[in-house]
Design a protein around this motif. Structure first.
Motif, PDB file in Angstrom:
ATOM      1  N   PHE A 258      -6.108   4.475  -0.488  1.00 30.22           N
ATOM      2  CA  PHE A 258      -6.230   3.350  -1.416  1.00 30.22           C
ATOM      3  C   PHE A 258      -7.612   3.460  -2.070  1.00 30.22           C
ATOM      4  O   PHE A 258      -8.517   2.660  -1.804  1.00 30.22           O
ATOM      5  N   PRO A 259      -7.763   4.488  -2.934  1.00 27.40           N
ATOM      6  CA  PRO A 259      -9.104   4.876  -3.406  1.00 27.40           C
ATOM      7  C   PRO A 259      -9.855   3.780  -4.164  1.00 27.40           C
ATOM      8  O   PRO A 259     -11.084   3.815  -4.227  1.00 27.40           O
ATOM      9  N   GLU A 260      -9.135   2.814  -4.733  1.00 26.45           N
ATOM     10  CA  GLU A 260      -9.865   1.791  -5.498  1.00 26.45           C
ATOM     11  C   GLU A 260     -10.632   0.820  -4.600  1.00 26.45           C
ATOM     12  O   GLU A 260     -11.428   0.025  -5.093  1.00 26.45           O
ATOM     13  N   TYR A 261     -10.379   0.875  -3.290  1.00 29.70           N
ATOM     14  CA  TYR A 261     -11.124  -0.019  -2.393  1.00 29.70           C
ATOM     15  C   TYR A 261     -12.004   0.797  -1.446  1.00 29.70           C
ATOM     16  O   TYR A 261     -11.630   1.123  -0.319  1.00 29.70           O
ATOM     17  N   LYS A 262     -13.174   1.134  -1.944  1.00 30.80           N
ATOM     18  CA  LYS A 262     -14.207   1.810  -1.137  1.00 30.80           C
ATOM     19  C   LYS A 262     -15.479   1.787  -1.951  1.00 30.80           C
ATOM     20  O   LYS A 262     -15.488   1.335  -3.098  1.00 30.80           O
ATOM     21  N   GLU A 263     -16.562   2.253  -1.368  1.00 29.75           N
ATOM     22  CA  GLU A 263     -17.825   2.310  -2.100  1.00 29.75           C
ATOM     23  C   GLU A 263     -18.473   3.661  -1.838  1.00 29.75           C
ATOM     24  O   GLU A 263     -18.042   4.397  -0.941  1.00 29.75           O
ATOM     25  N   LYS A 264     -19.513   3.961  -2.623  1.00 26.90           N
ATOM     26  CA  LYS A 264     -20.216   5.228  -2.385  1.00 26.90           C
ATOM     27  C   LYS A 264     -21.113   5.065  -1.167  1.00 26.90           C
ATOM     28  O   LYS A 264     -21.560   3.960  -0.867  1.00 26.90           O
ATOM     29  N   LEU A 265     -21.376   6.181  -0.511  1.00 25.46           N
ATOM     30  CA  LEU A 265     -22.205   6.153   0.695  1.00 25.46           C
ATOM     31  C   LEU A 265     -23.529   5.410   0.473  1.00 25.46           C
ATOM     32  O   LEU A 265     -23.865   4.471   1.205  1.00 25.46           O
ATOM     33  N   CYS A 266     -24.263   5.798  -0.576  1.00 24.69           N
ATOM     34  CA  CYS A 266     -25.590   5.199  -0.764  1.00 24.69           C
ATOM     35  C   CYS A 266     -25.462   3.705  -1.087  1.00 24.69           C
ATOM     36  O   CYS A 266     -26.224   2.871  -0.605  1.00 24.69           O
ATOM     37  N   GLU A 267     -24.428   3.375  -1.858  1.00 24.24           N
ATOM     38  CA  GLU A 267     -24.183   1.980  -2.229  1.00 24.24           C
ATOM     39  C   GLU A 267     -23.918   1.135  -0.965  1.00 24.24           C
ATOM     40  O   GLU A 267     -24.427   0.024  -0.820  1.00 24.24           O
ATOM     41  N   SER A 268     -23.142   1.691  -0.073  1.00 23.92           N
ATOM     42  CA  SER A 268     -22.791   0.977   1.152  1.00 23.92           C
ATOM     43  C   SER A 268     -24.043   0.617   1.963  1.00 23.92           C
ATOM     44  O   SER A 268     -24.195  -0.506   2.446  1.00 23.92           O
ATOM     45  N   VAL A 269     -24.953   1.570   2.063  1.00 18.63           N
ATOM     46  CA  VAL A 269     -26.175   1.347   2.842  1.00 18.63           C
ATOM     47  C   VAL A 269     -27.120   0.392   2.112  1.00 18.63           C
ATOM     48  O   VAL A 269     -27.621  -0.581   2.689  1.00 18.63           O
TER      49      VAL A 269
ATOM     50  N   SER B 216      -9.924   2.148  18.969  1.00 18.37           N
ATOM     51  CA  SER B 216      -8.711   2.397  19.780  1.00 18.37           C
ATOM     52  C   SER B 216      -7.699   1.271  19.691  1.00 18.37           C
ATOM     53  O   SER B 216      -7.260   0.750  20.711  1.00 18.37           O
ATOM     54  N   GLU B 217      -7.315   0.955  18.448  1.00 14.51           N
ATOM     55  CA  GLU B 217      -6.375  -0.151  18.264  1.00 14.51           C
ATOM     56  C   GLU B 217      -4.939   0.339  18.395  1.00 14.51           C
ATOM     57  O   GLU B 217      -4.119  -0.307  19.053  1.00 14.51           O
ATOM     58  N   SER B 218      -4.639   1.476  17.729  1.00 14.88           N
ATOM     59  CA  SER B 218      -3.262   1.985  17.805  1.00 14.88           C
ATOM     60  C   SER B 218      -3.286   3.473  18.138  1.00 14.88           C
ATOM     61  O   SER B 218      -4.285   4.165  17.914  1.00 14.88           O
ATOM     62  N   ARG B 219      -2.151   3.967  18.643  1.00 16.42           N
ATOM     63  CA  ARG B 219      -2.084   5.378  19.043  1.00 16.42           C
ATOM     64  C   ARG B 219      -2.324   6.303  17.849  1.00 16.42           C
ATOM     65  O   ARG B 219      -3.053   7.284  17.945  1.00 16.42           O
TER      66      ARG B 219
ATOM     67  N   ARG C 118      -0.694  -0.985   2.588  1.00 15.48           N
ATOM     68  CA  ARG C 118       0.297  -1.761   1.830  1.00 15.48           C
ATOM     69  C   ARG C 118      -0.192  -3.183   1.538  1.00 15.48           C
ATOM     70  O   ARG C 118       0.010  -3.705   0.455  1.00 15.48           O
ATOM     71  N   TYR C 119      -0.822  -3.826   2.522  1.00 13.78           N
ATOM     72  CA  TYR C 119      -1.120  -5.251   2.368  1.00 13.78           C
ATOM     73  C   TYR C 119      -2.606  -5.610   2.344  1.00 13.78           C
ATOM     74  O   TYR C 119      -3.037  -6.527   1.658  1.00 13.78           O
ATOM     75  N   THR C 120      -3.359  -4.919   3.197  1.00 16.65           N
ATOM     76  CA  THR C 120      -4.694  -5.438   3.515  1.00 16.65           C
ATOM     77  C   THR C 120      -5.758  -5.012   2.507  1.00 16.65           C
ATOM     78  O   THR C 120      -6.526  -5.852   2.034  1.00 16.65           O
ATOM     79  N   PHE C 121      -5.799  -3.711   2.176  1.00 11.99           N
ATOM     80  CA  PHE C 121      -6.771  -3.297   1.162  1.00 11.99           C
ATOM     81  C   PHE C 121      -6.516  -4.019  -0.165  1.00 11.99           C
ATOM     82  O   PHE C 121      -7.474  -4.464  -0.820  1.00 11.99           O
TER      83      PHE C 121
ATOM     84  N   LEU D 201       3.717  -8.649   8.571  1.00 11.35           N
ATOM     85  CA  LEU D 201       3.561  -8.201   9.953  1.00 11.35           C
ATOM     86  C   LEU D 201       4.633  -7.173  10.340  1.00 11.35           C
ATOM     87  O   LEU D 201       4.943  -7.004  11.516  1.00 11.35           O
ATOM     88  N   ASP D 202       5.161  -6.482   9.324  1.00 12.53           N
ATOM     89  CA  ASP D 202       6.288  -5.585   9.598  1.00 12.53           C
ATOM     90  C   ASP D 202       5.898  -4.117   9.667  1.00 12.53           C
ATOM     91  O   ASP D 202       6.760  -3.268   9.799  1.00 12.53           O
ATOM     92  N   LEU D 203       4.594  -3.815   9.575  1.00 15.29           N
ATOM     93  CA  LEU D 203       4.187  -2.408   9.571  1.00 15.29           C
ATOM     94  C   LEU D 203       3.115  -2.152  10.629  1.00 15.29           C
ATOM     95  O   LEU D 203       2.340  -3.048  10.946  1.00 15.29           O
ATOM     96  N   PRO D 204       3.051  -0.914  11.125  1.00 15.72           N
ATOM     97  CA  PRO D 204       1.948  -0.575  12.046  1.00 15.72           C
ATOM     98  C   PRO D 204       0.613  -0.470  11.299  1.00 15.72           C
ATOM     99  O   PRO D 204       0.581  -0.345  10.069  1.00 15.72           O
ATOM    100  N   LEU D 205      -0.469  -0.486  12.067  1.00 17.79           N
ATOM    101  CA  LEU D 205      -1.832  -0.619  11.530  1.00 17.79           C
ATOM    102  C   LEU D 205      -2.131   0.177  10.253  1.00 17.79           C
ATOM    103  O   LEU D 205      -2.511  -0.410   9.238  1.00 17.79           O
ATOM    104  N   LEU D 206      -1.981   1.497  10.295  1.00 16.78           N
ATOM    105  CA  LEU D 206      -2.474   2.299   9.173  1.00 16.78           C
ATOM    106  C   LEU D 206      -1.673   2.028   7.897  1.00 16.78           C
ATOM    107  O   LEU D 206      -2.245   1.906   6.811  1.00 16.78           O
ATOM    108  N   GLU D 207      -0.370   1.868   8.049  1.00 11.83           N
ATOM    109  CA  GLU D 207       0.480   1.540   6.887  1.00 11.83           C
ATOM    110  C   GLU D 207       0.198   0.110   6.418  1.00 11.83           C
ATOM    111  O   GLU D 207       0.178  -0.184   5.225  1.00 11.83           O
ATOM    112  N   TRP D 208      -0.018  -0.792   7.364  1.00  8.47           N
ATOM    113  CA  TRP D 208      -0.314  -2.206   7.069  1.00  8.47           C
ATOM    114  C   TRP D 208      -1.595  -2.330   6.243  1.00  8.47           C
ATOM    115  O   TRP D 208      -1.670  -3.105   5.283  1.00  8.47           O
TER     116      TRP D 208
END
Ligand code: ZN
Length: 453
Positions: free
Chosen positions: A181-192, A246-249, A109-112, A99-106
């Motif tokens: 964090f490129p290893e955590y995402k999917e292709k557009l068509c795959e996502s749909v 609109s979570e963080s500035r 670093r931790y969540t993805f 809980l030591d970093l703001p949203l985008l860094e958090w």
């Protein structure tokens, strides 16, 4: 007080007698005592009446006095089940840490990294079972979950929820952009395609209380094409939608740079058909009044996540202003940006936030604890479009309820002879925990204590 037309003779009823505390659209908190309430075999409340009607009801509904569950006066009372309108099931391993970093860094670093682990079925089963049990023990009868991008693992979450008897919306997360964090995402068509597979499989399983929700993560991790396709799919199928706004500035600035042609953050979702009366957006800390007006016009709801907003240093959401704009609001724990899985904790954090806003402006109309209780129950169900099914004790609704006992061993608070019923209730809201939630019911079924515990 009302009741339905009596049922055919012999139908098995659960009948409770004692104190019930709930919220209605016209009153943020009502204490109903002493009352008698009946629940039929399908889990619906069929009568709620003053106790002087007991004799009449027992004849009409064919139940015997000895089968009535009588609550102990002052020590025991029912409240509606709590509604968590925003929780990331997949972030549960990190809960209480990071809980030591703001949203985008958090996120990076931790969540993805933790969400990436849910491709492993063993890890999935262990974490999701612990999480759903934890939330149920804390009185969450309805939850709106984010899972991960992994479809089968998300379906596993659904089967665990069904098995343990919680009411839920579950979303397979969609995100086709993630430069950091490129290893955590999917292709557009795959996502749909995978979203459609998830919805089809979940619908086919016919779980009575677990429903799919279309889940673009948030604007910075979704391409315009992905949002457009998810928006039109959700509209064509009449599906619910959840995301963040609109979570963080820093996030708001980022969205502005990604979509310079849009008026604001709300406009981005609106242009992609993702904002309607089945939408719930988490946070909304920096929404302008113009954006709140769009929320009101579209019938979209906001999940207020005060613990997370403080823990990640995101900001203070002004619930009063959103209510003045007639926007639907529920509470969310936002595990693990929020460090607690308990909606009671979300209520306490919401009280802190409204008090801090009160320090900043002398004429600020702070929320009362009763209003926050309503957000945690009826408000949440309204935000998820479930207020005709759950949220309070009304005839025709499902019996989603928590039996509170203030006199359990090691209770976190003490009750004194001079305490009124309202004092006792306030002590529970401010000091109580899962030890005091001795039984939890969803659609009339006792889900806590766990059957084989
Ligand atoms: Zn969230």
């Amino acid at each position: 007080m009302t009741s339905k037309a009596p049922c055919p003779q012999g139908e098995s009823l659960q009948v409770f007698k004692g104190t019930f505390i709930h919220a209605t659209h016209t009153s943020p908190m009502e204490t109903l005592t002493p009352l008698i309430l009946g629940v039929n075999r399908t889990g619906k409340i069929v009568f709620i009446e003053n106790v002087d009607k007991e004799e009449e009801l027992s004849q009409a509904w064919h139940f015997q006095k000895k089968n009535i569950r009588v609550l102990r006066e002052r020590e025991e009372f029912f409240i509606p089940g709590l509604v968590d309108t925003h929780i990331h099931a997949s972030q549960y391993p990190n809960m209480g840490t990071c809980l030591d970093l703001p949203l985008l860094e958090w996120l990076v670093r931790y969540t993805f990294p933790v969400e990436s682990k849910f491709k492993d079925p063993k890890f999935t089963e262990d974490v999701y079972t612990k999480l759903v049990k934890r939330t149920l023990r804390n009185g969450t009868t309805t939850a709106c979950y984010f899972a991960t991008i992994h479809t089968d693992s998300t379906l596993k979450l659904c089967s665990i929820i069904d098995n343990l008897g919680q009411r839920a919306f579950v979303g397979k997360v969609c995100m086709d952009l993630n430069d950091l964090f490129p290893e955590y995402k999917e292709k557009l068509c795959e996502s749909v395609v995978e979203t459609k597979r998830f919805v089809a499989e979940l619908t086919g399983r016919e779980y009575p209380l677990v429903k799919p929700i279309v889940t673009p993560r948030f604007v910075p991790s979704c391409s315009s094409e992905l949002m457009q396709q998810l928006g039109s799919y959700a509209s064509s199928e009449g599906l619910h939608i959840q995301s963040h706004i609109s979570e963080s500035r820093a996030e708001v600035e980022l969205v502005k740079s990604l979509f310079p042609e849009c008026k604001n953050y709300t406009d981005v979702y609106d242009r992609h058909s993702l904002l309607n009366d089945k939408t719930i957006m988490a946070h909304g800390v920096y929404l302008s009044n113009d954006e709140l007006k769009v929320f009101q016009k579209k019938g979209a709801a906001i999940s207020h996540c005060p613990n997370s907003n403080i823990s990640l240093g995101s900001g203070l959401f002004d619930v009063r202003n959103a209510l003045h704009h007639q926007v639907k609001i529920g509470l969310g724990t936002d595990v693990s940006g929020g460090y607690s899985p308990s909606v009671l904790n979300a209520m306490r954090a919401a009280i802190d936030v409204t008090k801090i806003l009160g320090f900043q402006s002398s004429n600020y109309e702070r929320l009362t604890y009763q209003e926050i209780f309503r957000l945690a129950t009826l408000g949440g169900s309204q935000a998820l479009g479930l207020d005709n099914v759950t949220g309070n004790f009304e005839v025709g609704k499902d019996f989603d309820a928590i039996l509170v006992n203030t006199n359990v061993p090691n209770s976190p608070f003490d009750v004194f002879t001079d305490d009124t019923q309202e004092d006792i209730f306030q002590k529970f809201l401010n000091l109580g925990d899962d030890r005091n939630m001795v039984e939890v019911y969803v659609a009339g079924k006792k889900v806590v204590p766990f059957p084989n515990a």
